[in-house]
Write a protein that holds these residues in place. Structure first.
Motif, PDB file in Angstrom:
ATOM      1  N   LEU A 158      48.833  40.637   9.607  1.00 34.05           N
ATOM      2  CA  LEU A 158      49.379  42.001   9.660  1.00 34.05           C
ATOM      3  C   LEU A 158      48.476  42.975   8.913  1.00 34.05           C
ATOM      4  N   VAL A 159      47.899  42.529   7.788  1.00 34.65           N
ATOM      5  CA  VAL A 159      46.974  43.397   7.044  1.00 34.65           C
ATOM      6  C   VAL A 159      45.757  43.714   7.922  1.00 34.65           C
ATOM      7  N   VAL A 160      45.225  42.691   8.572  1.00 36.72           N
ATOM      8  CA  VAL A 160      44.049  42.920   9.433  1.00 36.72           C
ATOM      9  C   VAL A 160      44.387  43.933  10.533  1.00 36.72           C
ATOM     10  N   GLN A 161      45.521  43.723  11.205  1.00 36.62           N
ATOM     11  CA  GLN A 161      45.881  44.642  12.302  1.00 36.62           C
ATOM     12  C   GLN A 161      46.048  46.073  11.805  1.00 36.62           C
ATOM     13  N   MET A 162      46.702  46.237  10.659  1.00 32.75           N
ATOM     14  CA  MET A 162      46.927  47.614  10.170  1.00 32.75           C
ATOM     15  C   MET A 162      45.630  48.240   9.661  1.00 32.75           C
ATOM     16  N   ALA A 163      44.757  47.428   9.066  1.00 30.45           N
ATOM     17  CA  ALA A 163      43.457  47.947   8.629  1.00 30.45           C
ATOM     18  C   ALA A 163      42.676  48.449   9.848  1.00 30.45           C
ATOM     19  N   LYS A 164      42.766  47.712  10.941  1.00 25.00           N
ATOM     20  CA  LYS A 164      42.069  48.149  12.162  1.00 25.00           C
ATOM     21  C   LYS A 164      42.723  49.395  12.755  1.00 25.00           C
ATOM     22  N   MET A 165      44.054  49.472  12.689  1.00 25.26           N
ATOM     23  CA  MET A 165      44.742  50.682  13.176  1.00 25.26           C
ATOM     24  C   MET A 165      44.249  51.911  12.424  1.00 25.26           C
ATOM     25  N   ARG A 166      43.877  51.724  11.166  1.00 26.17           N
ATOM     26  CA  ARG A 166      43.399  52.849  10.347  1.00 26.17           C
ATOM     27  C   ARG A 166      41.890  53.063  10.504  1.00 26.17           C
ATOM     28  N   GLY A 167      41.251  52.225  11.309  1.00 24.42           N
ATOM     29  CA  GLY A 167      39.847  52.462  11.636  1.00 24.42           C
ATOM     30  C   GLY A 167      38.846  51.769  10.730  1.00 24.42           C
ATOM     31  N   ALA A 168      39.327  50.970   9.780  1.00 20.68           N
ATOM     32  CA  ALA A 168      38.417  50.308   8.839  1.00 20.68           C
ATOM     33  C   ALA A 168      37.667  49.162   9.507  1.00 20.68           C
ATOM     34  N   THR A 169      36.557  48.773   8.881  1.00 18.58           N
ATOM     35  CA  THR A 169      35.873  47.539   9.271  1.00 18.58           C
ATOM     36  C   THR A 169      36.497  46.410   8.451  1.00 18.58           C
ATOM     37  N   VAL A 170      36.790  45.282   9.114  1.00 17.96           N
ATOM     38  CA  VAL A 170      37.475  44.188   8.418  1.00 17.96           C
ATOM     39  C   VAL A 170      36.623  42.928   8.408  1.00 17.96           C
ATOM     40  N   ILE A 171      36.403  42.440   7.191  1.00 15.24           N
ATOM     41  CA  ILE A 171      35.807  41.115   7.005  1.00 15.24           C
ATOM     42  C   ILE A 171      36.966  40.210   6.593  1.00 15.24           C
ATOM     43  N   ALA A 172      37.192  39.145   7.360  1.00 14.99           N
ATOM     44  CA  ALA A 172      38.334  38.269   7.098  1.00 14.99           C
ATOM     45  C   ALA A 172      37.852  36.920   6.606  1.00 14.99           C
ATOM     46  N   THR A 173      38.673  36.262   5.780  1.00 15.98           N
ATOM     47  CA  THR A 173      38.390  34.879   5.424  1.00 15.98           C
ATOM     48  C   THR A 173      39.533  34.002   5.922  1.00 15.98           C
ATOM     49  N   VAL A 285      56.577  49.946  11.040  1.00 17.36           N
ATOM     50  CA  VAL A 285      56.295  48.558  11.441  1.00 17.36           C
ATOM     51  C   VAL A 285      57.109  48.171  12.677  1.00 17.36           C
ATOM     52  N   LEU A 286      58.421  48.427  12.632  1.00 20.95           N
ATOM     53  CA  LEU A 286      59.267  48.050  13.773  1.00 20.95           C
ATOM     54  C   LEU A 286      58.920  48.896  15.000  1.00 20.95           C
ATOM     55  N   GLY A 287      58.573  50.155  14.757  1.00 24.78           N
ATOM     56  CA  GLY A 287      58.184  51.033  15.867  1.00 24.78           C
ATOM     57  C   GLY A 287      56.908  50.545  16.547  1.00 24.78           C
ATOM     58  N   TRP A 288      55.942  50.107  15.749  1.00 25.61           N
ATOM     59  CA  TRP A 288      54.688  49.598  16.328  1.00 25.61           C
ATOM     60  C   TRP A 288      54.936  48.317  17.130  1.00 25.61           C
ATOM     61  N   GLY A 292      54.357  47.758  21.128  1.00 28.84           N
ATOM     62  CA  GLY A 292      53.303  46.791  21.452  1.00 28.84           C
ATOM     63  C   GLY A 292      52.004  47.019  20.705  1.00 28.84           C
ATOM     64  N   LYS A 293      52.016  47.908  19.695  1.00 33.08           N
ATOM     65  CA  LYS A 293      50.778  48.190  18.950  1.00 33.08           C
ATOM     66  C   LYS A 293      50.518  47.158  17.867  1.00 33.08           C
ATOM     67  N   LEU A 294      51.582  46.496  17.430  1.00 35.10           N
ATOM     68  CA  LEU A 294      51.464  45.486  16.369  1.00 35.10           C
ATOM     69  C   LEU A 294      52.034  44.180  16.915  1.00 35.10           C
ATOM     70  N   LYS A 295      51.269  43.104  16.758  1.00 33.38           N
ATOM     71  CA  LYS A 295      51.721  41.802  17.257  1.00 33.38           C
ATOM     72  C   LYS A 295      52.188  40.959  16.074  1.00 33.38           C
ATOM     73  N   VAL A 296      53.310  40.313  16.257  1.00 35.72           N
ATOM     74  CA  VAL A 296      53.757  39.393  15.219  1.00 35.72           C
ATOM     75  C   VAL A 296      53.634  37.973  15.769  1.00 35.72           C
ATOM     76  N   HIS A 297      52.925  37.155  15.005  1.00 36.31           N
ATOM     77  CA  HIS A 297      52.659  35.781  15.445  1.00 36.31           C
ATOM     78  C   HIS A 297      53.612  34.853  14.689  1.00 36.31           C
ATOM     79  N   ILE A 298      54.589  34.308  15.403  1.00 43.06           N
ATOM     80  CA  ILE A 298      55.531  33.384  14.751  1.00 43.06           C
ATOM     81  C   ILE A 298      54.965  31.971  14.872  1.00 43.06           C
ATOM     82  N   GLY A 299      54.566  31.435  13.715  1.00 40.50           N
ATOM     83  CA  GLY A 299      53.847  30.160  13.710  1.00 40.50           C
ATOM     84  C   GLY A 299      54.757  28.949  13.667  1.00 40.50           C
TER      85      GLY A 299
END
Ligand code: NDP
Length: 328
Positions: A158-173, A285-288, A292-299
């Protein structure tokens, strides 16, 4: 109502997953300003493990769980804006590993019809956390590069998706090769296998030697120091979790020598101080999700009685995305 009982997963003594026991207790009654919620889906969070193990303190016995969705069953005196039958969700109120929970009305939000109960229970805590991290703690823009640890995890995706929504570059581990695809699917620009690669070296290399503007660190003990080395001068270390253990004490002078760094240790509670703030974050969050702008992955989903297994799996680094308990 007071004679009726419900199932609840309780902890009377801190310790391992075996301390989590199924109990039959009275259904609580809503006092003034409170609402009784008949729970439909329950979010599992690392914080539940901390209250069970004793890392975070509580007066025992407790019903575990900080997040759920469900239907308003009854309202206490003075509650306005909610009526029995409303679809609601909440976090930050302990006691959700049960069939019913009493919740302060101000913490509840109405769930849009386009969002199902499982999705709502999955994003109240981790989604609002990702929201405050990326919008308030460090308001990201397209000028920024963020390092996000455990990016295939519940909060991480969720952090990665929202960081991208805000236009940032994301390096993930991520901790394993299988998790790389999930971090990429969430939008990460670069993914580092931090068990095999030195993420500080890689982060510097990916930013032309400068370092990232911000580190969002949910892992804690094992990543904190190297996170400081991944930052550019005046960058911000946001240490918000302890999945590998709590971060040990440091000298403030270290922040000087590492580049006049900023350090914060935020909690969701302090970024959801009133109903307005809850409505803003949860509404986004619920609006996104509805749009369909935010995906929730139920693992993974587990029965309420199998909550201990969910804890074992979450702590073992085997899981991805969000774990839920169901009442079927
Ligand atoms: P995750 O779904 O992110 O699961 C934890 C992940 O952390 C693992 O999958 C693993 O990913 C990584 N990890 C690295 N080292 C370890 C380790 N030694 N043991 C276990 N996991 C490890 O969990 P959550 O999203 O529920 O929570 C992550 C952290 O964020 C927790 O500490 C939680 O308390 C905190 N948090 C804090 C909030 C706040 O407001 N301060 C709010 C929400 C969460 P990998 O294999 O990729 O390394």
């Amino acid at each position: 109502m007071s004679n009726r009982t419900m199932k609840a997963m309780r902890v009377a003594e801190c310790g391992g997953p075996e301390k989590l026991l199924l109990d039959q207790i009275a259904i609580p009654q809503p006092a003034a300003g409170q609402v009784l919620v008949k729970i439909a889906a329950i979010g599992v969070n690392f914080i539940d493990i901390y209250f069970r193990s004793g890392l975070y303190k509580a007066d025992l016995p407790i019903t575990l769980g900080m997040e759920a969705s469900g239907v308003v069953e009854a309202i206490g005196e003075g509650v306005t804006g909610l009526v029995p039958g409303d679809r609601v969700a909440y976090s930050m109120q302990r006691g959700s590993y049960a069939e019913y929970a009493v919740v302060p009305a101000w913490q509840l939000v109405k769930v849009p019809l386009a969002v199902n109960f499982q999705q709502a229970a999955a994003v109240m805590l981790q989604g609002m956390t990702a929201h405050y991290l990326t919008h308030s703690t460090f308001p990201l823009t397209s000028e920024h590069t963020a390092l996000v640890h455990a990016a295939a995890g519940g909060t991480g995706q969720l952090v990665v998706q929202m960081a991208k929504m805000r236009g940032a570059t994301v390096i993930a581990t991520v901790g394993s090769a299988e998790k790389v695809a999930l971090a990429k699917a969430a939008g990460a620009d670069h993914v580092i296998l931090y068990n095999e690669q030195d993420f500080a070296v890689e982060s510097k290399a990916l930013t032309g030697g400068k370092g990232v503007h911000v580190v969002f660190d949910s892992v804690g003990a094992s990543t904190f120091m190297k996170g400081l080395d991944s930052l550019r001068p005046r960058g911000m270390m946001v240490t918000f979790g302890n999945a590998s253990g709590p971060v040990p004490a440091i000298e403030p002078l270290l922040l000087n020598t590492k580049g006049a760094l900023f350090l914060t240790r935020p909690t969701l509670f302090h970024y959801c101080q009133d109903q307005q703030e809850v409505n803003w974050r949860a509404g986004d969050v619920l609006g996104w999700i509805a749009d369909g702008k935010l995906k929730v992955h139920i693992g993974g989903t587990y029965k309420l009685a199998d909550a201990a297994q969910a804890h074992i799996d979450l702590a073992s680094r085997k899981t991805t995305g969000k774990l839920l308990l169901t009442l079927d």
